[in-house]
Design an enzyme around this catalytic site. Sequence first.
Site, PDB file in Angstrom:
ATOM      1  CG  PHE A 116     -36.313  14.157  -6.805  1.00  0.00           C
ATOM      2  CD1 PHE A 116     -36.494  13.344  -7.907  1.00  0.00           C
ATOM      3  CD2 PHE A 116     -35.387  15.202  -6.894  1.00  0.00           C
ATOM      4  CE1 PHE A 116     -35.777  13.564  -9.081  1.00  0.00           C
ATOM      5  CE2 PHE A 116     -34.674  15.428  -8.061  1.00  0.00           C
ATOM      6  CZ  PHE A 116     -34.865  14.610  -9.161  1.00  0.00           C
ATOM      7  CD  GLN A 229     -27.913  19.971  -3.023  1.00  0.00           C
ATOM      8  OE1 GLN A 229     -28.375  20.263  -4.102  1.00  0.00           O
ATOM      9  NE2 GLN A 229     -28.659  19.701  -1.973  1.00  0.00           N
ATOM     10  CG  HIS A 231     -26.280  15.670  -7.091  1.00  0.00           C
ATOM     11  ND1 HIS A 231     -26.290  14.311  -7.325  1.00  0.00           N
ATOM     12  CD2 HIS A 231     -27.521  16.117  -7.421  1.00  0.00           C
ATOM     13  CE1 HIS A 231     -27.493  13.970  -7.776  1.00  0.00           C
ATOM     14  NE2 HIS A 231     -28.255  15.038  -7.837  1.00  0.00           N
ATOM     15  CG  LEU A 241     -26.540  15.790 -11.911  1.00  0.00           C
ATOM     16  CD1 LEU A 241     -26.160  15.813 -10.445  1.00  0.00           C
ATOM     17  CD2 LEU A 241     -27.726  16.703 -12.150  1.00  0.00           C
ATOM     18  CD  GLU A 244     -32.252  13.595  -5.335  1.00  0.00           C
ATOM     19  OE1 GLU A 244     -31.207  14.210  -5.084  1.00  0.00           O
ATOM     20  OE2 GLU A 244     -33.318  13.814  -4.747  1.00  0.00           O
ATOM     21  NE  ARG A 280     -30.101  16.436  -4.879  1.00  0.00           N
ATOM     22  CZ  ARG A 280     -30.470  17.226  -5.864  1.00  0.00           C
ATOM     23  NH1 ARG A 280     -30.031  18.472  -5.927  1.00  0.00           N
ATOM     24  NH2 ARG A 280     -31.280  16.798  -6.813  1.00  0.00           N
ATOM     25  CG  HIS A 344     -25.887  19.788  -7.971  1.00  0.00           C
ATOM     26  ND1 HIS A 344     -25.887  19.754  -9.347  1.00  0.00           N
ATOM     27  CD2 HIS A 344     -27.189  19.726  -7.598  1.00  0.00           C
ATOM     28  CE1 HIS A 344     -27.139  19.689  -9.782  1.00  0.00           C
ATOM     29  NE2 HIS A 344     -27.947  19.686  -8.753  1.00  0.00           N
ATOM     30  NE  ARG A 379     -31.040  22.769  -5.239  1.00  0.00           N
ATOM     31  CZ  ARG A 379     -31.259  21.961  -6.281  1.00  0.00           C
ATOM     32  NH1 ARG A 379     -32.488  21.654  -6.646  1.00  0.00           N
ATOM     33  NH2 ARG A 379     -30.250  21.465  -6.956  1.00  0.00           N
ATOM     34  CB  SER A 384     -33.352  24.471  -7.628  1.00  0.00           C
ATOM     35  OG  SER A 384     -32.771  25.553  -8.275  1.00  0.00           O
TER      36      SER A 384
HETATM   37  C1  LIG Z   1     -26.757  19.642 -14.110  1.00  0.00           C
HETATM   38  C2  LIG Z   1     -27.830  20.277 -13.270  1.00  0.00           C
HETATM   39  C3  LIG Z   1     -29.043  19.631 -13.068  1.00  0.00           C
HETATM   40  C4  LIG Z   1     -30.046  20.203 -12.289  1.00  0.00           C
HETATM   41  N1  LIG Z   1     -31.240  19.536 -12.128  1.00  0.00           N
HETATM   42  C5  LIG Z   1     -32.226  20.121 -11.417  1.00  0.00           C
HETATM   43  C6  LIG Z   1     -33.506  19.511 -11.316  1.00  0.00           C
HETATM   44  O1  LIG Z   1     -33.773  18.448 -11.874  1.00  0.00           O
HETATM   45  N2  LIG Z   1     -34.457  20.129 -10.583  1.00  0.00           N
HETATM   46  C7  LIG Z   1     -34.227  21.322  -9.952  1.00  0.00           C
HETATM   47  O2  LIG Z   1     -35.133  21.837  -9.305  1.00  0.00           O
HETATM   48  N3  LIG Z   1     -33.022  21.930 -10.060  1.00  0.00           N
HETATM   49  C8  LIG Z   1     -32.026  21.367 -10.784  1.00  0.00           C
HETATM   50  N4  LIG Z   1     -30.821  22.010 -10.894  1.00  0.00           N
HETATM   51  C9  LIG Z   1     -30.674  23.362 -10.340  1.00  0.00           C
HETATM   52  C10 LIG Z   1     -31.404  24.370 -11.234  1.00  0.00           C
HETATM   53  O3  LIG Z   1     -31.336  23.947 -12.566  1.00  0.00           O
HETATM   54  C11 LIG Z   1     -30.811  25.759 -11.142  1.00  0.00           C
HETATM   55  O4  LIG Z   1     -30.645  26.147  -9.817  1.00  0.00           O
HETATM   56  C12 LIG Z   1     -31.726  26.775 -11.830  1.00  0.00           C
HETATM   57  O5  LIG Z   1     -32.079  26.326 -13.114  1.00  0.00           O
HETATM   58  C13 LIG Z   1     -31.074  28.127 -11.923  1.00  0.00           C
HETATM   59  O6  LIG Z   1     -31.874  28.963 -12.699  1.00  0.00           O
HETATM   60  P1  LIG Z   1     -31.590  30.520 -12.765  1.00  0.00           P
HETATM   61  O7  LIG Z   1     -32.622  31.089 -13.637  1.00  0.00           O
HETATM   62  O8  LIG Z   1     -31.428  31.050 -11.405  1.00  0.00           O
HETATM   63  O9  LIG Z   1     -30.140  30.627 -13.450  1.00  0.00           O
HETATM   64  P2  LIG Z   1     -29.552  30.073 -14.829  1.00  0.00           P
HETATM   65  O10 LIG Z   1     -30.461  29.175 -15.546  1.00  0.00           O
HETATM   66  O11 LIG Z   1     -28.194  29.565 -14.486  1.00  0.00           O
HETATM   67  O12 LIG Z   1     -29.409  31.386 -15.711  1.00  0.00           O
HETATM   68  C14 LIG Z   1     -28.486  32.411 -15.407  1.00  0.00           C
HETATM   69  C15 LIG Z   1     -28.571  33.477 -16.474  1.00  0.00           C
HETATM   70  O13 LIG Z   1     -27.778  34.584 -16.091  1.00  0.00           O
HETATM   71  C16 LIG Z   1     -27.029  35.045 -17.199  1.00  0.00           C
HETATM   72  N5  LIG Z   1     -25.822  35.711 -16.705  1.00  0.00           N
HETATM   73  C17 LIG Z   1     -24.992  35.313 -15.712  1.00  0.00           C
HETATM   74  N6  LIG Z   1     -23.993  36.193 -15.567  1.00  0.00           N
HETATM   75  C18 LIG Z   1     -24.193  37.174 -16.470  1.00  0.00           C
HETATM   76  C19 LIG Z   1     -23.495  38.370 -16.812  1.00  0.00           C
HETATM   77  N7  LIG Z   1     -22.353  38.736 -16.212  1.00  0.00           N
HETATM   78  N8  LIG Z   1     -24.005  39.139 -17.803  1.00  0.00           N
HETATM   79  C20 LIG Z   1     -25.129  38.786 -18.461  1.00  0.00           C
HETATM   80  N9  LIG Z   1     -25.822  37.665 -18.177  1.00  0.00           N
HETATM   81  C21 LIG Z   1     -25.354  36.880 -17.190  1.00  0.00           C
HETATM   82  C22 LIG Z   1     -26.756  33.787 -17.989  1.00  0.00           C
HETATM   83  O14 LIG Z   1     -26.472  34.099 -19.334  1.00  0.00           O
HETATM   84  C23 LIG Z   1     -28.073  33.041 -17.842  1.00  0.00           C
HETATM   85  O15 LIG Z   1     -28.987  33.461 -18.808  1.00  0.00           O
HETATM   86  C24 LIG Z   1     -29.811  21.449 -11.682  1.00  0.00           C
HETATM   87  C25 LIG Z   1     -28.610  22.116 -11.877  1.00  0.00           C
HETATM   88  C26 LIG Z   1     -27.620  21.515 -12.633  1.00  0.00           C
HETATM   89  C27 LIG Z   1     -26.308  22.257 -12.783  1.00  0.00           C
END
Ligand SMILES: Cc1cc2nc3c(=O)[nH]c(=O)nc-3n(C[C@H](O)[C@H](O)[C@H](O)COP(=O)(O)OP(=O)(O)OC[C@H]3O[C@@H](n4cnc5c(N)ncnc54)[C@H](O)[C@@H]3O)c2cc1C
Length: 565
Positions: A116, A229, A231, A241, A244, A280, A344, A379, A384
């Site tokens: 990566f 960021q 991407h 997306l 990568e 990135r 991103h 990042r 992440s």
């Molecule tokens: C397309 C894409 C590809 C990615 N690929 C990678 C990768 O390959 N490797 C990597 O390391 N990272 C990757 N990332 C980044 C990574 O996926 C995210 O940063 C990470 O998964 C975020 O996880 P989280 O648990 O913080 O939040 P999330 O998974 O976004 O979960 C947020 C939660 O909060 C809840 N929530 C939000 N607001 C409220 C509210 N007001 N009331 C109740 N519930 C609420 C939602 O329902 C959800 O359950 C990618 C991101 C994207 C967008």
Amino acid sequence: MPQHDILVIGAGLAGMRAALEAHRQGASVGVISKVHPVRSHSNAAQGGINAAMPEEGAEDTWESHAFDTVKGSDYLGDQDAIEIMAREAPDELIQLEHMGVIFNRDERGRLGARSFGGASFARTFFVADITGQAILHVMYEQLMKAQIYVYEEWFVTSLIMDDGACRGAVAIDMLSGKMEAIQAKAVIMASGGLGRVYEPSTNALICTGDGISLAYRVGAPLMDMEMVQYHPTTLPSNGALLSEAARGDGAYLINSEGERFMGNPRNPYHAPNKMELASRDVVSRAERVEIDEGRGVNGAVLLDCRHLGREMIMERLSQVRDLGIQFSGVDIVDDPIPIVPGMHYQMGGIKTDVEGKTSVLGLYAAGECACISLHGGNRLGANSLLETVIFGRRAGSDAAQYAKNIDLPRLSEAVQSDEEKRIQEILSRESNGDVAAKMRLELGQSMHKNVAVFRDAEGMLETQAKVAELKERYGKVAVQDRGRVYNSSLLFVLELGYMIDCAEAIVASALDRKESRGAHTRLDYPERDDENWLKHIMVYYQPGEPRIDHSPVTITHWQPQERKY
Ligand SMILES: Cc1cc2nc3c(=O)[nH]c(=O)nc-3n(C[C@H](O)[C@H](O)[C@H](O)COP(=O)(O)OP(=O)(O)OC[C@H]3O[C@@H](n4cnc5c(N)ncnc54)[C@H](O)[C@@H]3O)c2cc1C
């Protein structure tokens, strides 16, 4: 009033990991999510999760992972937190495997890693190009197995503060429209990112920065918010997306002349050693230069996967291929696909320590909404997912211990009725012709125009004025649907409020940082300036303009150097 020791807001990877750990330590836990847990944005993660795993045959070390992350952050990342992440990564990865995540294997049957961006070794472990989905589903199984209570499709509208401490949240049950105050000894915010503050974005429509704004409003400072960021490989049509993983597995970036521009010194951001796998921020800048200097193809550059061959693409990049066919009409097996840098990820967020504590008593944060400053100015891909599981676990653990020593608060019923009144006021507004969806688009487009890969004061001031205007209009915007059941129109208005707070904090921080570092590249201050700006920017909520402060960067082993790839 429902009550738990710990209330986790968010059922993505960070939230579920936190809930599992708090439960394991004996706490009663409730998890709340505005979507079904497996629809959280973690589901969309494609490429993988990082860990230095010498025992899997590589010569990798945690120090190398840590250094790559520090360098990737453009020396803004806090090195104590980065060290924890790099040291704990291998164990956490094995734990995921033991929970049931079926990671890809190499030809010897060991865990197989891909390369990566910005990494010295291939240390990104993966499940094809659906890594997030694979981990999220397994984590949800674990949550079910532990019988942790999930408020599914409940939307948090505010945090409950009692005597200076956070003691729960008020939320709407989307199915019935009923509001409820949920009491807890501690709250863990794990509400994900704010991608949709930009338009377009790779993020799901639900990534609206809710928790970042909720925490900010009760006094928790936000940190590194200027670091957004872009991407390098997103689709011009809709911002989706392309992982990568494609470049990690060997894809090229080419311009209209068919040249791999990452190797041409004509481009000021070329990276002779890492080429397409520079970090990135660097690759996104290089692409913008190609496009802006007329070597693009219809405002894009090209991602070329043809030489990888059909078999490899089908086995490891099938989702990338599907996205290209569906949204651009290009099959990457046969043709190069147009891509542009796109919003991103938010490196900044709610400031926490390495145990997930914010500066508000009883309030923790983990995952993308938090900022321990692992990522600093930029990042590295696949750090992440790693952050969500390691720091989700740590927050769950600390919160469980904290909860052991305190009693549940006795909250007044007014906590709920006051919030009901506030929401009712929004619901009963007469329309003045303004529409939340239109305001959201105006916000996102202005952010994308002026607070993107390259920035300057003039553009950012324009967006600052736009955000101020939207804030003013927001106070009067009406909800189109007045019903109770699944009132998505109301939720859309509430989300817009959260997004405006986030945008305001991003722009204020970006205007404050008068240098170029990581993802924050200012045309009017093109150099990195360690003497004056090797520090974090913190934003505090206050009525009117936010208040800005600064805090030092933690350096353990790695002094800032010039950053070359
Ligand atoms: C397309 C894409 C590809 C990615 N690929 C990678 C990768 O390959 N490797 C990597 O390391 N990272 C990757 N990332 C980044 C990574 O996926 C995210 O940063 C990470 O998964 C975020 O996880 P989280 O648990 O913080 O939040 P999330 O998974 O976004 O979960 C947020 C939660 O909060 C809840 N929530 C939000 N607001 C409220 C509210 N007001 N009331 C109740 N519930 C609420 C939602 O329902 C959800 O359950 C990618 C991101 C994207 C967008």
